[in-house]
Design a protein around this motif. Structure first.
Motif, short mmCIF file in Angstrom:
data_model
loop_
_atom_site.label_atom_id
_atom_site.label_comp_id
_atom_site.label_asym_id
_atom_site.label_seq_id
_atom_site.Cartn_x
_atom_site.Cartn_y
_atom_site.Cartn_z
N HIS A 151 0.84 -1.20 0.00
CA HIS A 151 0.00 0.00 0.00
C HIS A 151 0.87 1.24 0.00
CE1 HIS A 151 0.42 1.09 4.39
NE2 HIS A 151 0.76 -0.19 4.46
N THR A 152 0.23 2.39 -0.28
CA THR A 152 0.92 3.67 -0.35
C THR A 152 0.62 4.53 0.87
OG1 THR A 152 1.04 3.72 -2.76
CG2 THR A 152 1.07 5.84 -1.63
N GLN A 153 -0.65 4.81 1.09
CA GLN A 153 -1.02 5.70 2.17
C GLN A 153 -0.76 5.02 3.52
OE1 GLN A 153 -1.62 8.53 1.15
NE2 GLN A 153 -2.49 8.33 -0.90
N ALA A 154 -0.15 5.77 4.43
CA ALA A 154 0.14 5.20 5.76
C ALA A 154 -1.13 4.82 6.49
CB ALA A 154 0.93 6.21 6.58
N HIS A 175 -3.95 -10.52 7.27
CA HIS A 175 -4.50 -11.59 8.11
C HIS A 175 -6.01 -11.69 7.90
CE1 HIS A 175 -4.92 -14.32 11.52
NE2 HIS A 175 -5.96 -13.58 11.89
N GLU A 176 -6.69 -10.56 7.82
CA GLU A 176 -8.14 -10.59 7.64
C GLU A 176 -8.52 -11.13 6.27
OE1 GLU A 176 -10.18 -7.05 8.86
OE2 GLU A 176 -8.96 -6.83 10.68
N VAL A 177 -7.72 -10.80 5.25
CA VAL A 177 -7.96 -11.38 3.92
C VAL A 177 -7.81 -12.90 3.98
CG1 VAL A 177 -7.03 -11.56 1.57
CG2 VAL A 177 -7.32 -9.31 2.63
N ALA A 178 -6.72 -13.36 4.61
CA ALA A 178 -6.49 -14.80 4.71
C ALA A 178 -7.62 -15.49 5.46
CB ALA A 178 -5.16 -15.07 5.41
N ALA A 179 -8.05 -14.91 6.59
CA ALA A 179 -9.10 -15.52 7.39
C ALA A 179 -10.42 -15.56 6.63
CB ALA A 179 -9.27 -14.75 8.70
N HIS A 180 -10.71 -14.51 5.86
CA HIS A 180 -11.98 -14.44 5.12
C HIS A 180 -12.11 -15.59 4.13
CE1 HIS A 180 -15.46 -12.32 3.36
NE2 HIS A 180 -15.03 -12.84 2.22
N PHE A 181 -11.02 -15.97 3.48
CA PHE A 181 -11.06 -17.00 2.45
C PHE A 181 -10.57 -18.37 2.94
CE2 PHE A 181 -10.78 -13.00 0.07
CZ PHE A 181 -11.90 -13.13 -0.74
N GLY A 182 -10.21 -18.46 4.20
CA GLY A 182 -9.70 -19.72 4.71
C GLY A 182 -8.33 -20.07 4.19
N ILE A 183 -7.53 -19.04 3.87
CA ILE A 183 -6.16 -19.25 3.40
C ILE A 183 -5.25 -19.41 4.62
CG2 ILE A 183 -4.25 -18.25 2.09
CD1 ILE A 183 -6.37 -16.59 0.56
N GLU A 184 -4.40 -20.42 4.59
CA GLU A 184 -3.43 -20.64 5.67
C GLU A 184 -2.02 -20.57 5.08
OE1 GLU A 184 -4.42 -24.29 7.60
OE2 GLU A 184 -6.36 -23.56 8.32
N PRO A 185 -1.51 -19.36 4.88
CA PRO A 185 -0.25 -19.20 4.15
C PRO A 185 0.98 -19.53 4.99
CG PRO A 185 -1.04 -17.07 4.88
CD PRO A 185 -2.09 -18.08 5.28
N LEU A 186 2.04 -19.86 4.29
CA LEU A 186 3.33 -20.01 4.96
C LEU A 186 3.82 -18.66 5.49
CD1 LEU A 186 5.08 -22.26 2.31
CD2 LEU A 186 4.60 -22.94 4.66
N TRP A 187 3.46 -17.59 4.80
CA TRP A 187 3.94 -16.24 5.16
C TRP A 187 2.89 -15.23 4.73
CZ3 TRP A 187 4.98 -11.43 3.24
CH2 TRP A 187 5.87 -10.63 3.94
N LEU A 188 2.72 -14.21 5.56
CA LEU A 188 1.94 -13.05 5.14
C LEU A 188 2.51 -11.81 5.81
CD1 LEU A 188 -0.08 -12.17 7.68
CD2 LEU A 188 -1.50 -13.98 6.78
N GLY A 189 2.39 -10.67 5.15
CA GLY A 189 2.93 -9.43 5.69
C GLY A 189 2.69 -8.29 4.73
N SER A 190 3.19 -7.12 5.10
CA SER A 190 2.95 -5.90 4.33
C SER A 190 4.26 -5.24 3.92
CB SER A 190 2.14 -4.89 5.15
OG SER A 190 0.85 -5.38 5.45
N VAL A 191 4.21 -4.57 2.76
CA VAL A 191 5.33 -3.77 2.26
C VAL A 191 4.77 -2.39 1.92
CG1 VAL A 191 7.09 -3.52 0.48
CG2 VAL A 191 6.47 -5.80 1.29
#
Length: 327
Positions: A92-95, A107-123
């Motif tokens: 994302h751009t805006q703080a 995390h909320e995106v993953a939880a919504h779709f039932g995704i259990e990723p090896l890694w998640l985070g933000s840049v």
């Protein structure tokens, strides 16, 4: 400046399998919008004359909901199962385009779709260029985890307060989100090189240090050109052999001038979304990929994606049809 070679050694490469986006509501005309709200007509007209006329507003939709909608469209478009998605990289751009702590958009995106990723985070540190850093992040993760074959890069930004939508004279900010499915050994295309150039003077944002917009422009286009030249220089493909240039969706006169300076035919510049979409921050590149980039690659064309920021970061990424890619 950093230049990255994404994983492709003849036996392994990365590609963009599918892209989807969410732009809320009907397109809004900037001059009508400004007149209805009492904003300066001259400024709105100047932005329209720079090539940016329409944008989308998410007045009642959160950045998290926009991201969820974009990822949902991606899952439907790509027909990918949530269990196949091994990483989520949020850019994302805006703080303030994130929910307040302790909530987490990826995390909320993953939880919504039932995704259990090896890694998640933000840049986010590179503002609108963070999407290029997101591609580098996926590459690094796939190098680290051989079992990781598919990742999603999700971008989401919106304006908080209409007073800040016309921040520049060369574009208008559009609210929206996008999602890209990046896969190992993609059969549709290959990501080649990424060049990211950053000028430290502008790290705090151009709004905090520029005396006027001309100061920013004086740096913007030379550094954009240097990023393009760096990405192309590490390929066995000349600049003139790229069939399509996907821009940052603002400042059409600037892009036209850059094409002339680099002797690129202006018909290779995809300018339609500058006019019809507005600047959706990190989502510009995936939106343009969804609208024309993937089809161009499927038809055998080479594509050059370019990103700009207001914090001194500029980037370019090369993309190739699998059959035409130079190892």
């Amino acid at each position: 400046m950093t230049t990255s070679s994404l994983s492709h050694d003849g036996a392994q490469w990365l590609g963009i399998e599918a892209v989807a986006y969410e732009l809320p509501g009907a397109p809004v005309d900037i001059e009508s919008w400004a007149a209805e709200r009492g904003y300066p007509a001259r400024r709105a007209a100047a932005i329209a004359q720079s090539g940016s006329r329409y944008f989308h507003m998410a007045l009642d939709t959160s950045e998290t909901d926009l991201a969820i909608d974009a990822v949902g469209r991606l899952i439907d478009t790509a027909r990918v199962r949530p269990g196949e998605i091994g990483a989520i990289v949020h850019v994302h751009t805006q703080a303030f385009s994130v929910p307040p702590a302790p909530r987490s958009l990826p995390h909320e995106v993953a939880a919504h779709f039932g995704i259990e990723p090896l890694w998640l985070g933000s840049v986010a540190q590179l503002n609108c260029v963070s999407v290029a850093s997101g591609l580098e992040t996926v590459d690094a993760l796939m190098r680290r985890f051989p079992q990781l074959d598919a990742a999603v890069i999700v971008s989401s930004d919106r304006v908080y307060g209409e007073d800040f939508r016309m921040r520049q004279m060369s574009g208008v900010q559009c609210d929206g989100a996008a999602a890209m499915l990046v896969t190992r050994n993609c059969t549709k295309n290959r990501l080649g090189r990424i060049a990211i150039r950053s000028h430290a003077k502008w790290y705090g944002g151009s709004d905090t240090v520029a005396d006027n917009e001309a100061d920013l422009i004086a740096l913007e286009w030379p550094y954009t050109r240097k990023a393009i030249e760096a990405a192309v220089a590490f390929e066995d493909v000349a600049l003139e052999d790229y069939d399509l240039l996907l821009p940052h969706n603002a400042d059409l006169p600037g892009w036209n001038s850059l094409c002339r300076a680099m002797r690129l035919p202006q018909e290779r510049l995809y300018a339609a979304n500058i006019y019809s979409r507005g600047h959706a921050c990190c989502s510009d590149f995936p939106i343009n990929m969804a609208d024309v980039g993937l089809d161009a690659l499927a038809s055998g064309q080479r594509v050059l994606g370019v990103m700009q920021s207001n914090c001194g970061a500029y980037a370019a990424v090369t993309l190739h049809p699998v059959a035409r890619h130079a190892n």
